[in-house]
Motif scaffolding. Structure first.
Motif, PDB file in Angstrom:
ATOM      1  N   TRP A 145      -5.265   4.319   2.661  1.00 12.88           N
ATOM      2  CA  TRP A 145      -4.203   3.649   1.906  1.00 12.88           C
ATOM      3  C   TRP A 145      -4.718   3.141   0.563  1.00 12.88           C
ATOM      4  O   TRP A 145      -5.836   2.656   0.473  1.00 12.88           O
ATOM      5  CB  TRP A 145      -3.689   2.467   2.724  1.00 12.88           C
ATOM      6  CG  TRP A 145      -3.063   2.899   4.002  1.00 12.88           C
ATOM      7  CD1 TRP A 145      -3.692   3.103   5.204  1.00 12.88           C
ATOM      8  CD2 TRP A 145      -1.692   3.234   4.202  1.00 12.88           C
ATOM      9  NE1 TRP A 145      -2.780   3.536   6.131  1.00 12.88           N
ATOM     10  CE2 TRP A 145      -1.553   3.624   5.562  1.00 12.88           C
ATOM     11  CE3 TRP A 145      -0.556   3.250   3.374  1.00 12.88           C
ATOM     12  CZ2 TRP A 145      -0.324   4.020   6.096  1.00 12.88           C
ATOM     13  CZ3 TRP A 145       0.657   3.646   3.911  1.00 12.88           C
ATOM     14  CH2 TRP A 145       0.772   4.018   5.259  1.00 12.88           C
ATOM     15  N   TRP A 146      -3.866   3.262  -0.438  1.00 14.51           N
ATOM     16  CA  TRP A 146      -4.144   2.708  -1.761  1.00 14.51           C
ATOM     17  C   TRP A 146      -3.304   1.458  -1.959  1.00 14.51           C
ATOM     18  O   TRP A 146      -2.107   1.470  -1.674  1.00 14.51           O
ATOM     19  CB  TRP A 146      -3.783   3.711  -2.854  1.00 14.51           C
ATOM     20  CG  TRP A 146      -4.646   4.938  -2.881  1.00 14.51           C
ATOM     21  CD1 TRP A 146      -4.330   6.170  -2.371  1.00 14.51           C
ATOM     22  CD2 TRP A 146      -5.950   5.077  -3.459  1.00 14.51           C
ATOM     23  NE1 TRP A 146      -5.365   7.055  -2.595  1.00 14.51           N
ATOM     24  CE2 TRP A 146      -6.363   6.411  -3.271  1.00 14.51           C
ATOM     25  CE3 TRP A 146      -6.807   4.190  -4.128  1.00 14.51           C
ATOM     26  CZ2 TRP A 146      -7.597   6.883  -3.717  1.00 14.51           C
ATOM     27  CZ3 TRP A 146      -8.026   4.675  -4.573  1.00 14.51           C
ATOM     28  CH2 TRP A 146      -8.421   5.998  -4.363  1.00 14.51           C
ATOM     29  N   GLN A 147      -3.932   0.437  -2.459  1.00 13.22           N
ATOM     30  CA  GLN A 147      -3.171  -0.752  -2.832  1.00 13.22           C
ATOM     31  C   GLN A 147      -2.440  -0.454  -4.136  1.00 13.22           C
ATOM     32  O   GLN A 147      -2.983   0.221  -5.008  1.00 13.22           O
ATOM     33  CB  GLN A 147      -4.146  -1.908  -3.027  1.00 13.22           C
ATOM     34  CG  GLN A 147      -3.521  -3.272  -2.933  1.00 13.22           C
ATOM     35  CD  GLN A 147      -4.588  -4.360  -2.979  1.00 13.22           C
ATOM     36  OE1 GLN A 147      -5.465  -4.420  -2.129  1.00 13.22           O
ATOM     37  NE2 GLN A 147      -4.523  -5.197  -3.986  1.00 13.22           N
ATOM     38  N   TYR A 148      -1.198  -0.921  -4.263  1.00 16.02           N
ATOM     39  CA  TYR A 148      -0.467  -0.795  -5.522  1.00 16.02           C
ATOM     40  C   TYR A 148      -1.128  -1.676  -6.590  1.00 16.02           C
ATOM     41  O   TYR A 148      -1.730  -2.703  -6.272  1.00 16.02           O
ATOM     42  CB  TYR A 148       0.977  -1.258  -5.346  1.00 16.02           C
ATOM     43  CG  TYR A 148       1.898  -0.242  -4.703  1.00 16.02           C
ATOM     44  CD1 TYR A 148       2.685   0.602  -5.476  1.00 16.02           C
ATOM     45  CD2 TYR A 148       2.003  -0.152  -3.324  1.00 16.02           C
ATOM     46  CE1 TYR A 148       3.548   1.516  -4.892  1.00 16.02           C
ATOM     47  CE2 TYR A 148       2.874   0.767  -2.728  1.00 16.02           C
ATOM     48  CZ  TYR A 148       3.635   1.594  -3.521  1.00 16.02           C
ATOM     49  OH  TYR A 148       4.476   2.498  -2.933  1.00 16.02           O
ATOM     50  N   SER A 167      -4.126  -7.597   3.717  1.00 13.95           N
ATOM     51  CA  SER A 167      -5.066  -6.926   2.809  1.00 13.95           C
ATOM     52  C   SER A 167      -6.345  -6.529   3.528  1.00 13.95           C
ATOM     53  O   SER A 167      -7.127  -5.738   3.027  1.00 13.95           O
ATOM     54  CB  SER A 167      -5.385  -7.834   1.625  1.00 13.95           C
ATOM     55  OG  SER A 167      -5.791  -9.100   2.087  1.00 13.95           O
ATOM     56  N   SER A 168      -6.530  -7.046   4.744  1.00 21.70           N
ATOM     57  CA  SER A 168      -7.760  -6.773   5.494  1.00 21.70           C
ATOM     58  C   SER A 168      -7.649  -5.533   6.382  1.00 21.70           C
ATOM     59  O   SER A 168      -8.589  -5.228   7.125  1.00 21.70           O
ATOM     60  CB  SER A 168      -8.100  -7.979   6.360  1.00 21.70           C
ATOM     61  OG  SER A 168      -7.013  -8.278   7.222  1.00 21.70           O
ATOM     62  N   ILE A 169      -6.537  -4.787   6.307  1.00 19.34           N
ATOM     63  CA  ILE A 169      -6.398  -3.607   7.165  1.00 19.34           C
ATOM     64  C   ILE A 169      -7.510  -2.601   6.852  1.00 19.34           C
ATOM     65  O   ILE A 169      -7.956  -2.499   5.710  1.00 19.34           O
ATOM     66  CB  ILE A 169      -5.026  -2.906   7.002  1.00 19.34           C
ATOM     67  CG1 ILE A 169      -4.808  -2.501   5.536  1.00 19.34           C
ATOM     68  CG2 ILE A 169      -3.906  -3.753   7.561  1.00 19.34           C
ATOM     69  CD1 ILE A 169      -3.713  -1.488   5.339  1.00 19.34           C
ATOM     70  N   PRO A 170      -7.928  -1.841   7.861  1.00 16.65           N
ATOM     71  CA  PRO A 170      -8.947  -0.825   7.613  1.00 16.65           C
ATOM     72  C   PRO A 170      -8.352   0.376   6.868  1.00 16.65           C
ATOM     73  O   PRO A 170      -7.137   0.593   6.905  1.00 16.65           O
ATOM     74  CB  PRO A 170      -9.391  -0.417   9.020  1.00 16.65           C
ATOM     75  CG  PRO A 170      -8.264  -0.776   9.912  1.00 16.65           C
ATOM     76  CD  PRO A 170      -7.547  -1.935   9.275  1.00 16.65           C
ATOM     77  N   PHE A 230       0.826  -1.202   0.000  1.00 12.06           N
ATOM     78  CA  PHE A 230       0.000   0.000   0.000  1.00 12.06           C
ATOM     79  C   PHE A 230       0.860   1.252   0.000  1.00 12.06           C
ATOM     80  O   PHE A 230       1.973   1.259   0.528  1.00 12.06           O
ATOM     81  CB  PHE A 230      -0.877   0.045   1.261  1.00 12.06           C
ATOM     82  CG  PHE A 230      -1.741  -1.167   1.454  1.00 12.06           C
ATOM     83  CD1 PHE A 230      -2.975  -1.261   0.840  1.00 12.06           C
ATOM     84  CD2 PHE A 230      -1.311  -2.213   2.257  1.00 12.06           C
ATOM     85  CE1 PHE A 230      -3.776  -2.385   1.019  1.00 12.06           C
ATOM     86  CE2 PHE A 230      -2.102  -3.342   2.445  1.00 12.06           C
ATOM     87  CZ  PHE A 230      -3.339  -3.421   1.815  1.00 12.06           C
ATOM     88  N   TYR A 231       0.326   2.315  -0.587  1.00 13.38           N
ATOM     89  CA  TYR A 231       0.945   3.639  -0.440  1.00 13.38           C
ATOM     90  C   TYR A 231      -0.115   4.573   0.132  1.00 13.38           C
ATOM     91  O   TYR A 231      -1.313   4.339   0.020  1.00 13.38           O
ATOM     92  CB  TYR A 231       1.513   4.153  -1.763  1.00 13.38           C
ATOM     93  CG  TYR A 231       0.505   4.306  -2.873  1.00 13.38           C
ATOM     94  CD1 TYR A 231       0.163   3.229  -3.690  1.00 13.38           C
ATOM     95  CD2 TYR A 231      -0.106   5.539  -3.116  1.00 13.38           C
ATOM     96  CE1 TYR A 231      -0.765   3.371  -4.706  1.00 13.38           C
ATOM     97  CE2 TYR A 231      -1.029   5.686  -4.143  1.00 13.38           C
ATOM     98  CZ  TYR A 231      -1.353   4.595  -4.931  1.00 13.38           C
ATOM     99  OH  TYR A 231      -2.272   4.737  -5.944  1.00 13.38           O
ATOM    100  N   GLU A 232       0.411   5.635   0.729  1.00 17.64           N
ATOM    101  CA  GLU A 232      -0.420   6.523   1.514  1.00 17.64           C
ATOM    102  C   GLU A 232      -1.292   7.434   0.646  1.00 17.64           C
ATOM    103  O   GLU A 232      -0.812   8.032  -0.315  1.00 17.64           O
ATOM    104  CB  GLU A 232       0.538   7.394   2.345  1.00 17.64           C
ATOM    105  CG  GLU A 232      -0.082   8.320   3.311  1.00 17.64           C
ATOM    106  CD  GLU A 232       0.999   9.078   4.077  1.00 17.64           C
ATOM    107  OE1 GLU A 232       2.128   9.218   3.563  1.00 17.64           O
ATOM    108  OE2 GLU A 232       0.696   9.528   5.187  1.00 17.64           O
TER     109      GLU A 232
END
Ligand code: V3L
Length: 86
Positions: free
Chosen positions: A15-18, A72-75, A8-10
């Motif tokens: 957060w955005w997944q790459y 991948s389950s992070i909020p 992820f990037y900020e």
């Protein structure tokens, strides 16, 4: 990938997944212990620094975004590479 992990990037408030291609590259560099390297993202060269877990455009180092490798389950995940989740 290890079970359930993503890159992820900020973003502004989350957060955005790459994108998949970049994620595979990040994971591969991470696994080989490569700390600082360049990536082509949407036509721009970025430096990824896994020592400090940041990314920034090679020709504009003022805007640093945090980078994160996490489940991948992070909020707070907004979507993938700027594409909002449905
Ligand atoms: N993958 C895709 N696009 C990126 C990436 C990347 N790893 N890094 C930067 N950009 P900068 P909110 C982001 C895009 O850091 O509303 C998001 O993907 C970046 O896109 O100055 O703030 C969203 O599309 C930005 O458009 O180099 O959470 C957008 O920001 C541009 O490159 C808004 O997200 C300049 O970023």
């Amino acid at each position: 990938f290890d079970e359930g992990y993503q890159w992820f990037y900020e973003g502004r408030n989350g957060w955005w997944q790459y994108d998949d291609r970049t994620s595979v590259e990040l994971e591969s560099k991470y696994k080989t212990g490569n700390k600082v390297f360049e990536l082509l993202i949407a036509g721009f060269l970025y430096i990824v620094d896994l020592e400090n877990m940041v990314q920034y455009r090679r020709n504009d180092r003022t805007k640093k975004r945090r980078v994160r490798r996490d489940l991948s389950s992070i909020p707070g995940v907004k979507g993938v590479a700027g594409l909002k989740m449905a």
